[in-house]
Design an enzyme around this catalytic site. Structure first.
Site, PDB file in Angstrom:
ATOM      1  CB  CYS A 134      -0.790  -0.185   1.398  1.00 14.16           C
ATOM      2  SG  CYS A 134      -1.893   1.488   1.468  1.00 14.16           S
ATOM      3  CB  CYS A 137      -0.522   2.439   4.143  1.00 15.72           C
ATOM      4  SG  CYS A 137      -1.928   1.749   3.447  1.00 15.72           S
ATOM      5  CG  ASP A 138       3.315   0.831   4.538  1.00 16.79           C
ATOM      6  OD1 ASP A 138       2.990   1.419   5.403  1.00 16.79           O
ATOM      7  OD2 ASP A 138       3.008  -0.098   4.329  1.00 16.79           O
TER       8      ASP A 138
END
Ligand code: NAP
Length: 311
Positions: A134, A137-138
């Site tokens: 992701c 997200c990261d």
């Protein structure tokens, strides 16, 4: 005995949320069961740019929150629970969940799909320590770092483009000599100075000590293998449908649930929509449309059972 609800929706991605809104607006007693936050895979969309009528930067999170609110405002109920089984007795479905059992006349399955894994050495070991599925997200953890993206579909191209805003050192590998992605998304990657594309490449291993430090590539054209230092590996090689609740329903060769154009599965009263359904094009707009169709047809089925059909 009458069931608790008219319609139970399992999974609150865009398909499930659209189904919930349509159901509640049609005055059905609707319960949505979701084990995580409503939104499903759409939550990781950085900028939803291809939903008709929605323009400007809109994140998947914001978009899904509005969908959830709409469904909620029309009267749909939501619970956070894991659905464990679906059983049908006469005209009633019984759903066992981690928070008790619920029953309904109709069920819409919108359990979506999960990321596929490469299955190479180091992938599991370094997940959360440099390996990610992701970018939104990261990605921010790897600002200005050297990032490898693996994959050749829409997700890989979308996510590589997103990561190229965080770093100018993106390498993208794909196992074939061109992308599978929609042309618009592929061209965006191919014309991006921050992304170096290497076709005919596969990833053999991810190495490191505490976190990812090196990867082992194979150039499948030349047969050459070589190591290169990278700080992170983002993997987007497709998805697997979440069908554990419906082991006996017919599926396509990739395991997606087969329905007719009314979103009906082989079991009367049980519908499937969104990424869990066999469809040629997985998009937020497609899932939402399928949710609307499924609820419309479920509503007719419920009226039939209640003897209220408009004939
Ligand atoms: P996808 O379309 O199935 O593409 C997966 C890619 O990964 C393919 O290029 C495939 O290679 C490659 N791949 C698969 N297994 C691999 C392996 N073991 N090693 C190396 N490469 C491997 O999956 P996706 O990109 O996740 O998209 C899933 C669905 O969501 C699609 O229907 C897509 O249209 C949709 N989606 C749409 C958008 C958008 O419209 N913006 C964004 C994201 C996703 P091959 O080409 O050789 O098979």
């Amino acid at each position: 005995m009458e069931p608790d609800k008219d319609l139970i929706i399992i999974g609150a991605g865009p398909g499930g949320l659209a189904a919930a809104q349509y159901g509640a607006r049609a005055n059905l007693k609707v319960l949505v069961i979701e084990e995580m936050a409503p939104g499903g895979q759409a939550l990781v969309i950085d900028d939803l740019e291809n939903y008709p009528g929605v323009s400007g930067p809109v994140s998947g999170i914001d978009f899904c929150q509005v969908m959830e609110k709409q469904a909620h405002d029309f009267g749909a109920e939501f619970i956070t629970a894991t659905a464990r089984s679906i059983k049908k007795e006469n005209n009633t479905f019984h759903i066992e969940t981690s928070k008790g059992s619920f029953s309904s006349y109709a069920v819409i399955l919108s359990t979506g799909s999960k990321n596929k894994l490469l299955g190479i050495p180091g992938e599991k070991e370094f997940t959360g320590r440099g390996v990610s599925y992701c970018a939104t997200c990261d990605g921010p953890f790897f600002k200005n770092k050297k990032i490898l993206v693996v994959g050749g579909g829409d997700a890989a191209c979308d996510e590589a483009s997103y990561l190229s805003n965080l770093s100018d050192k993106i390498i993208m590998i794909h196992r074939r000599d061109r992308f599978r992605a929609q042309k618009a998304l592929a061209d965006r990657v191919l014309h991006n100075d921050n992304i170096e594309v290497r076709f005919n490449h596969i990833l053999k291993e991810i190495k490191g000590t505490m976190k990812v430090s090196t990867v082992l590539f194979e150039n499948t054209e030349t047969g050459e293998t070589y190591e290169e230092e990278v700080d992170a590996v983002f993997i987007f090689i497709g998805t697997m449908p979440q069908t554990a609740l419906v082991p006996d329903l017919p599926k396509d060769e990739a395991g997606y649930v087969i329905t007719n154009q009314r979103m009906e599965t082989e079991t009367k009263g049980l519908y499937a929509v969104g990424d869990v359904r066999a469809t040629p094009f997985r998009q937020v707009v497609v899932a939402a449309g399928e949710g609307a169709v499924a609820t419309h047809c479920a509503s007719q089925h419920i009226d039939d059972i209640k003897g209220m059909s408009y004939i």
